[in-house]
Write a protein that holds these residues in place. Sequence first.
Motif, PDB file in Angstrom:
ATOM      1  N   ASP A  54      23.359  27.213  32.825  1.00 34.09           N
ATOM      2  CA  ASP A  54      23.686  25.993  34.147  1.00 34.09           C
ATOM      3  C   ASP A  54      24.451  25.880  34.305  1.00 34.09           C
ATOM      4  OD1 ASP A  54      22.763  23.500  35.314  1.00 34.09           O
ATOM      5  OD2 ASP A  54      24.422  22.708  34.630  1.00 34.09           O
ATOM      6  N   ILE A  55      26.387  26.229  33.023  1.00 34.71           N
ATOM      7  CA  ILE A  55      27.638  26.655  33.128  1.00 34.71           C
ATOM      8  C   ILE A  55      27.884  27.528  33.854  1.00 34.71           C
ATOM      9  CG2 ILE A  55      29.845  26.139  31.993  1.00 34.71           C
ATOM     10  CD1 ILE A  55      28.449  24.282  30.093  1.00 34.71           C
ATOM     11  N   GLY A  56      27.025  28.488  33.246  1.00 34.74           N
ATOM     12  CA  GLY A  56      27.664  29.654  34.827  1.00 34.74           C
ATOM     13  C   GLY A  56      27.261  29.303  35.460  1.00 34.74           C
ATOM     14  N   LEU A  57      26.228  29.171  36.070  1.00 35.66           N
ATOM     15  CA  LEU A  57      25.641  28.471  37.831  1.00 35.66           C
ATOM     16  C   LEU A  57      27.504  28.037  38.940  1.00 35.66           C
ATOM     17  CD1 LEU A  57      22.320  27.658  37.561  1.00 35.66           C
ATOM     18  CD2 LEU A  57      23.039  30.583  38.800  1.00 35.66           C
ATOM     19  N   ALA A  58      27.195  26.808  37.680  1.00 39.37           N
ATOM     20  CA  ALA A  58      29.136  26.721  37.639  1.00 39.37           C
ATOM     21  C   ALA A  58      29.850  27.157  37.822  1.00 39.37           C
ATOM     22  CB  ALA A  58      29.212  25.248  37.515  1.00 39.37           C
ATOM     23  N   ILE A  59      30.065  28.114  36.958  1.00 41.49           N
ATOM     24  CA  ILE A  59      31.428  28.971  37.147  1.00 41.49           C
ATOM     25  C   ILE A  59      31.402  30.023  38.849  1.00 41.49           C
ATOM     26  CG2 ILE A  59      32.068  30.525  35.934  1.00 41.49           C
ATOM     27  CD1 ILE A  59      31.234  29.734  33.134  1.00 41.49           C
ATOM     28  N   GLY A  60      30.217  29.858  38.784  1.00 43.09           N
ATOM     29  CA  GLY A  60      30.102  30.864  39.851  1.00 43.09           C
ATOM     30  C   GLY A  60      30.492  30.084  40.811  1.00 43.09           C
ATOM     31  N   ALA A  61      29.321  28.295  41.495  1.00 43.19           N
ATOM     32  CA  ALA A  61      30.443  27.678  42.457  1.00 43.19           C
ATOM     33  C   ALA A  61      31.667  27.351  42.746  1.00 43.19           C
ATOM     34  CB  ALA A  61      29.409  26.496  42.223  1.00 43.19           C
ATOM     35  N   TYR A  62      31.933  27.485  41.209  1.00 45.80           N
ATOM     36  CA  TYR A  62      33.918  27.002  41.658  1.00 45.80           C
ATOM     37  C   TYR A  62      34.470  28.419  41.564  1.00 45.80           C
ATOM     38  CZ  TYR A  62      32.413  22.904  39.277  1.00 45.80           C
ATOM     39  OH  TYR A  62      32.222  21.488  39.446  1.00 45.80           O
ATOM     40  N   SER A  63      33.797  29.719  41.600  1.00 46.41           N
ATOM     41  CA  SER A  63      34.960  30.887  41.797  1.00 46.41           C
ATOM     42  C   SER A  63      35.254  31.285  43.231  1.00 46.41           C
ATOM     43  CB  SER A  63      33.583  32.044  41.169  1.00 46.41           C
ATOM     44  OG  SER A  63      32.783  32.312  42.287  1.00 46.41           O
ATOM     45  N   SER A  64      35.658  32.418  43.714  1.00 47.34           N
ATOM     46  CA  SER A  64      36.509  32.447  44.714  1.00 47.34           C
ATOM     47  C   SER A  64      34.502  32.854  44.963  1.00 47.34           C
ATOM     48  CB  SER A  64      37.246  34.144  45.030  1.00 47.34           C
ATOM     49  OG  SER A  64      36.018  35.238  43.928  1.00 47.34           O
ATOM     50  N   MET A  65      33.866  33.586  45.012  1.00 55.07           N
ATOM     51  CA  MET A  65      32.719  33.695  45.564  1.00 55.07           C
ATOM     52  C   MET A  65      31.913  31.982  45.732  1.00 55.07           C
ATOM     53  SD  MET A  65      33.181  36.737  46.064  1.00 55.07           S
ATOM     54  CE  MET A  65      31.303  37.075  46.704  1.00 55.07           C
ATOM     55  N   GLY A  66      32.354  31.120  45.653  1.00 59.26           N
ATOM     56  CA  GLY A  66      31.442  29.761  45.726  1.00 59.26           C
ATOM     57  C   GLY A  66      32.551  28.949  46.279  1.00 59.26           C
ATOM     58  N   LYS A  67      32.798  28.119  45.964  1.00 61.57           N
ATOM     59  CA  LYS A  67      33.650  27.053  47.031  1.00 61.57           C
ATOM     60  C   LYS A  67      35.764  27.167  46.943  1.00 61.57           C
ATOM     61  CE  LYS A  67      30.645  22.853  46.279  1.00 61.57           C
ATOM     62  NZ  LYS A  67      30.354  21.902  45.676  1.00 61.57           N
ATOM     63  N   GLY A  68      35.620  27.853  45.806  1.00 63.88           N
ATOM     64  CA  GLY A  68      36.972  29.090  45.222  1.00 63.88           C
ATOM     65  C   GLY A  68      37.518  28.259  47.402  1.00 63.88           C
ATOM     66  N   GLN A  69      38.597  27.831  46.740  1.00 68.34           N
ATOM     67  CA  GLN A  69      39.520  28.664  48.049  1.00 68.34           C
ATOM     68  C   GLN A  69      40.835  29.266  47.380  1.00 68.34           C
ATOM     69  OE1 GLN A  69      40.548  25.333  49.943  1.00 68.34           O
ATOM     70  NE2 GLN A  69      38.872  23.624  49.537  1.00 68.34           N
ATOM     71  N   HIS A  70      41.241  29.698  46.132  1.00 71.33           N
ATOM     72  CA  HIS A  70      42.413  30.341  45.958  1.00 71.33           C
ATOM     73  C   HIS A  70      42.124  31.777  46.385  1.00 71.33           C
ATOM     74  CE1 HIS A  70      43.202  26.977  43.463  1.00 71.33           C
ATOM     75  NE2 HIS A  70      44.359  27.534  43.552  1.00 71.33           N
ATOM     76  N   LEU A  71      43.445  32.697  46.527  1.00 71.73           N
ATOM     77  CA  LEU A  71      43.277  34.308  47.076  1.00 71.73           C
ATOM     78  C   LEU A  71      43.035  35.125  46.187  1.00 71.73           C
ATOM     79  CD1 LEU A  71      44.920  34.179  50.749  1.00 71.73           C
ATOM     80  CD2 LEU A  71      42.227  33.742  50.515  1.00 71.73           C
ATOM     81  N   ILE A  72      42.581  36.272  45.916  1.00 73.71           N
ATOM     82  CA  ILE A  72      42.953  37.348  45.158  1.00 73.71           C
ATOM     83  C   ILE A  72      43.297  37.728  45.504  1.00 73.71           C
ATOM     84  CG2 ILE A  72      41.851  38.668  43.508  1.00 73.71           C
ATOM     85  CD1 ILE A  72      39.037  37.319  43.186  1.00 73.71           C
ATOM     86  N   ILE A  73      44.785  37.919  45.131  1.00 71.98           N
ATOM     87  CA  ILE A  73      45.284  39.354  45.497  1.00 71.98           C
ATOM     88  C   ILE A  73      45.560  40.833  45.471  1.00 71.98           C
ATOM     89  CG2 ILE A  73      48.230  40.152  46.802  1.00 71.98           C
ATOM     90  CD1 ILE A  73      46.650  36.684  47.106  1.00 71.98           C
ATOM     91  N   GLN A  74      45.391  42.114  46.013  1.00 74.45           N
ATOM     92  CA  GLN A  74      44.482  43.028  45.970  1.00 74.45           C
ATOM     93  C   GLN A  74      46.134  44.051  46.615  1.00 74.45           C
ATOM     94  OE1 GLN A  74      40.693  44.016  47.456  1.00 74.45           O
ATOM     95  NE2 GLN A  74      40.297  44.320  45.775  1.00 74.45           N
ATOM     96  N   ASN A  75      46.807  45.329  45.869  1.00 75.77           N
ATOM     97  CA  ASN A  75      47.125  46.429  46.750  1.00 75.77           C
ATOM     98  C   ASN A  75      46.181  46.577  47.886  1.00 75.77           C
ATOM     99  OD1 ASN A  75      47.938  48.962  46.932  1.00 75.77           O
ATOM    100  ND2 ASN A  75      49.834  48.134  45.737  1.00 75.77           N
ATOM    101  N   GLU A  76      46.788  47.130  48.470  1.00 72.21           N
ATOM    102  CA  GLU A  76      46.617  46.809  50.185  1.00 72.21           C
ATOM    103  C   GLU A  76      46.023  48.795  50.445  1.00 72.21           C
ATOM    104  OE1 GLU A  76      48.273  45.884  53.704  1.00 72.21           O
ATOM    105  OE2 GLU A  76      48.596  43.570  53.089  1.00 72.21           O
ATOM    106  N   ASP A  77      46.696  49.667  49.749  1.00 71.08           N
ATOM    107  CA  ASP A  77      46.758  50.894  49.309  1.00 71.08           C
ATOM    108  C   ASP A  77      45.091  51.011  48.331  1.00 71.08           C
ATOM    109  OD1 ASP A  77      48.192  51.483  51.424  1.00 71.08           O
ATOM    110  OD2 ASP A  77      50.097  51.745  49.921  1.00 71.08           O
ATOM    111  N   THR A  78      46.243  50.801  47.338  1.00 69.47           N
ATOM    112  CA  THR A  78      44.771  50.701  45.641  1.00 69.47           C
ATOM    113  C   THR A  78      43.555  50.496  45.796  1.00 69.47           C
ATOM    114  OG1 THR A  78      46.253  50.218  44.871  1.00 69.47           O
ATOM    115  CG2 THR A  78      47.274  52.236  44.921  1.00 69.47           C
ATOM    116  N   LEU A  79      43.622  48.852  46.408  1.00 70.37           N
ATOM    117  CA  LEU A  79      42.859  47.968  46.195  1.00 70.37           C
ATOM    118  C   LEU A  79      42.543  47.368  44.438  1.00 70.37           C
ATOM    119  CD1 LEU A  79      39.796  48.789  48.061  1.00 70.37           C
ATOM    120  CD2 LEU A  79      41.701  47.247  48.693  1.00 70.37           C
ATOM    121  N   GLU A  80      43.595  47.462  43.792  1.00 68.75           N
ATOM    122  CA  GLU A  80      44.610  47.494  42.954  1.00 68.75           C
ATOM    123  C   GLU A  80      44.592  45.845  42.952  1.00 68.75           C
ATOM    124  OE1 GLU A  80      46.950  48.045  38.846  1.00 68.75           O
ATOM    125  OE2 GLU A  80      47.314  49.443  40.819  1.00 68.75           O
ATOM    126  N   VAL A  81      43.670  44.855  42.124  1.00 69.90           N
ATOM    127  CA  VAL A  81      43.671  43.207  41.784  1.00 69.90           C
ATOM    128  C   VAL A  81      45.354  43.465  40.870  1.00 69.90           C
ATOM    129  CG1 VAL A  81      43.314  40.944  40.552  1.00 69.90           C
ATOM    130  CG2 VAL A  81      41.831  42.673  42.108  1.00 69.90           C
TER     131      VAL A  81
END
Length: 138
Positions: A54-81
């Motif tokens: 259940d906590i794992g589901l909450a983690i997904g909901a709070y993540s960038s793929m869920g309700k999370g609003q923070h951006l994960i920044i990547q290098n545009e050329d290499t796509l490295e985070v």
Amino acid sequence: MTNSRLIVLALLLVSGQALSTEFNIDKARETLKDYGLANCISSQFKDESDIKSDIGLAIGAYSSMGKGQHLIIQNEDTLEVTHDPYAETEKYMRNAYAKTSSVSKHSDKKMVFYGCLEVYNSREFDTFIQSQDQYLPK
């Protein structure tokens, strides 16, 4: 409509947008904090259980793929985070939790929920969360 009414209406609209932006920042901070708390608790238990699932589901909901609003920044050329606020939050919680002294007088085991809440409710964690504001969409 008179000019004074138009000015008042314009000011109300601008203030409403400012309040709306502030609300989104507060909500984004709350979601990132909740993500950290869920990770802190879940990571202390190695065995699978209904609660851990259940906590794992909450983690997904709070993540960038869920309700999370923070951006994960990547290098545009290499796509490295280059910066992941979620990974940084996990790391922060892991390190801060390790420093808590949440041992019960009835057991020599650390009280996970208690220790994670100690970190979650700390001013230091709030300061860390605010440091991630730069990774919110403008």
